[in-house]
Design an enzyme around this catalytic site. Structure first.
Site, mmCIF file in Angstrom:
data_model
loop_
_atom_site.group_PDB
_atom_site.id
_atom_site.type_symbol
_atom_site.label_atom_id
_atom_site.label_comp_id
_atom_site.label_asym_id
_atom_site.label_seq_id
_atom_site.Cartn_x
_atom_site.Cartn_y
_atom_site.Cartn_z
ATOM 1 N N CYS A 134 -9.468 -3.814 -16.516
ATOM 2 C CA CYS A 134 -8.933 -2.831 -15.556
ATOM 3 C C CYS A 134 -7.490 -2.523 -15.919
ATOM 4 C CB CYS A 134 -9.019 -3.381 -14.130
ATOM 5 S SG CYS A 134 -8.312 -2.275 -12.874
ATOM 6 N N CYS A 178 -3.421 -0.610 -12.544
ATOM 7 C CA CYS A 178 -2.021 -0.888 -12.206
ATOM 8 C C CYS A 178 -1.140 -0.561 -13.409
ATOM 9 C CB CYS A 178 -1.845 -2.352 -11.806
ATOM 10 S SG CYS A 178 -2.641 -2.787 -10.247
ATOM 11 N N CYS A 218 5.548 11.068 -0.485
ATOM 12 C CA CYS A 218 4.947 10.183 -1.487
ATOM 13 C C CYS A 218 5.170 10.721 -2.897
ATOM 14 C CB CYS A 218 3.453 10.002 -1.215
ATOM 15 S SG CYS A 218 2.504 11.538 -1.293
ATOM 16 N N GLU A 254 -1.925 18.699 13.371
ATOM 17 C CA GLU A 254 -2.726 18.213 12.240
ATOM 18 C C GLU A 254 -3.963 19.098 12.126
ATOM 19 O OE1 GLU A 254 -4.622 16.350 9.278
ATOM 20 O OE2 GLU A 254 -2.604 15.738 9.884
#
Length: 382
Positions: A11, A14, A339, A268
Site C-alpha cells: 500500500c 500514505c 482543505c 446546505e
C-alpha cells in the site's frame, strides 16, 4: 508510524509514511505558511492543532476485491486489480478493524460477488464504515444494482446480532456506473437513521451532531473538535449578532456558535444533512438556529446584517464565484475553513478589504500532503 503494508510495498496510500510525525507536521506548517504568505502575516499564525499519530481516522473506505467467499477489504492494485486487504491499517481504531473483519466474514457467508473492474461484473463495490466517539458505527454497502438489497436486508439481523460493536445505521448505496466513483445518487436505508457524533469542544461541553449516510463529516474526530472549538473562540472575540454558515453540512459550525444572543443560519444543498442539523438543534434546544436547503447565494444575501459573521467551509475548489457575493454582502468577519491551501490563497487574495487576524493549521490528515487551514478575517475597509 510502523505500517506492515507500507514496509511490504502493498500500500502506498500514505504519501508521508516514512518521516516521523513531528517532522511531517513541521514541514506541513512550513508549506502552508509559505502558500499563504501573501495573505496571512507570520505573527497571525497560531500553533498547529496536531493529531494523534495512529488510530485517528473515524471513517474507512474499503474497496472490495478478491473472490466470492474470499473477499478483501482495502484497495485494488492495477494492472490486474488484485485486492489488497487493509483491515489492520494503523490509521483506524481497533474497534473499526474488528467490525470491518466481521462485515467481511458476513459478506463471505452471503457469497456476495465483488465487483470486477475489468469484467464489469459482480455486485459489492465498497464498504464504508464510520465510527462515533462513543464506539458506535454507521455501515454503508456500495453495490452495483438493487438486485442484492433483498439478500442484504434478510441477513441483516444476523450481522447486527453478532457484531463485536454496536451498529446504529446500515444503508446500501447504489452505484451502477463502471467508473472510479465511490457513491451513486441513490441511498437505501436498511436500519436506523443517523449516527450520533458527539464532539467534545471543552470539558463538560458536547456538540451533539447527527450523521446520516452520505453526509460529509471530518475524518479526524479529535482534530475536528479542535477546529470547532477554535471557531467558538474566534466568534467570542468578534461577538457577532448574526452568524451565517454556508456549506453547513450537518451543522457543525452553526451549532457550535449557537449562543443565545445570536441569530444563526445554516445553508446546505444536501437535504438529509439539513434534516440531521435540525434534529441536532432540537436536541440542543437551540431555537435561534435555522437551517435551509438550497443555493447559498440565493438564500443568504438578505440575512447578512451589520455585525455579521460568515462561516465558509467549501469543497476543494474553493469559493469560486461566491467571492464576489461576499464582497457585496460585506460581513464584518469571516471564518474560512479550507482543505486546499492553494484555492484558499486564491480566494484570500480576491477578498479585498479583509485582513487575516488569525490562522491555524488543523492536521486532519497525517501521513498525507493534505492540510486543513482555518483563517479569521476582519473587514478593514469597504
Amino acid at each position: 508510524m510502523r505500517c506492515s503494508y507500507w514496509q511490504a510495498g502493498r500500500c502506498r496510500s500514505c504519501d508521508l509514511a516514512d518521516p516521523s510525525y513531528d517532522r511531517q507536521l513541521q514541514a506541513k506548517v512550513g508549506a502552508v505558511t509559505a502558500a499563504l504568505a501573501g495573505s496571512v502575516r507570520a505573527e497571525a499564525w497560531l500553533p498547529p492543532a496536531a493529531s494523534e499519530p495512529i488510530a485517528f481516522r473515524n471513517k474507512a473506505k474499503f474497496c472490495v476485491g478478491g473472490n466470492r467467499g474470499r473477499l478483501t477489504f482495502g484497495l485494488l492494485t492495477p494492472p490486474r486489480y488484485r485486492g489488497v486487504d487493509l483491515t489492520h491499517c494503523p490509521l483506524y481504531p481497533r474497534q473499526l478493524h474488528e467490525l470491518a473483519r466481521h462485515v467481511r466474514t458476513w459478506a463471505n457467508t452471503l457469497r456476495l460477488r465483488p465487483y470486477s473492474v475489468r469484467e464489469r461484473t459482480g455486485e459489492l463495490k465498497y464498504v464504508l464504515i464510520t465510527q462515533s466517539p462513543r464506539g458506535r458505527f454507521l455501515l454503508r454497502l456500495v453495490v452495483r444494482s438493487p438486485r442484492v438489497l433483498g439478500l442484504l436486508a434478510s441477513h441483516l439481523p444476523e450481522l447486527m446480532h453478532t457484531a463485536p460493536h454496536p451498529i446504529d445505521v446500515v444503508s446500501a448505496n447504489i452505484q451502477p456506473k463502471p467508473a472510479a466513483i465511490v457513491e451513486g445518487p441513490e441511498e437505501r436505508i436498511l436500519y436506523g437513521s443517523r449516527l450520533a457524533m458527539d464532539l467534545e469542544l471543552a470539558p463538560q461541553t458536547l456538540l451533539p451532531l447527527l450523521l446520516p449516510p452520505g453526509a460529509f463529516f471530518q475524518t479526524n474526530t479529535a482534530v475536528a473538535s479542535q477546529l470547532y472549538a477554535q471557531a467558538v473562540e474566534w466568534a467570542t472575540l468578534a461577538d457577532p449578532a448574526t452568524v451565517m454558515d454556508l456549506y453547513c453540512g450537518v451543522g457543525g459550525f452553526a451549532l457550535a456558535l449557537a449562543e443565545a444572543h445570536r441569530t444563526v443560519y445554516g445553508i446546505e444543498v444536501t437535504p438529509s444533512a439539513i434534516e440531521a442539523a435540525r434534529a441536532s438543534a432540537r436536541l440542543m434546544e437551540a431555537a435561534n438556529v435555522t437551517f435551509d436547503t438550497g443555493d447559498a447565494t440565493a438564500l443568504a444575501l438578505h440575512r447578512l446584517t451589520p455585525g455579521s459573521l460568515l462561516v465558509v467551509n467549501p469543497p476543494r475548489r474553493g469559493l469560486t464565484t461566491l467571492v464576489d457575493w461576499i464582497q457585496d454582502a460585506c460581513p464584518d468577519h469571516i471564518i474560512y475553513s479550507s482543505c486546499n491551501p492553494t484555492t484558499l490563497a486564491r480566494d484570500l487574495d480576491k477578498l479585498a478589504g479583509y485582513t487575516a487576524r488569525s490562522a491555524r493549521l488543523f492536521d486532519m490528515f497525517p501521513y498525507t500532503l493534505h492540510a486543513e487551514v482555518a483563517v479569521l478575517l476582519e473587514r478593514t475597509r469597504t
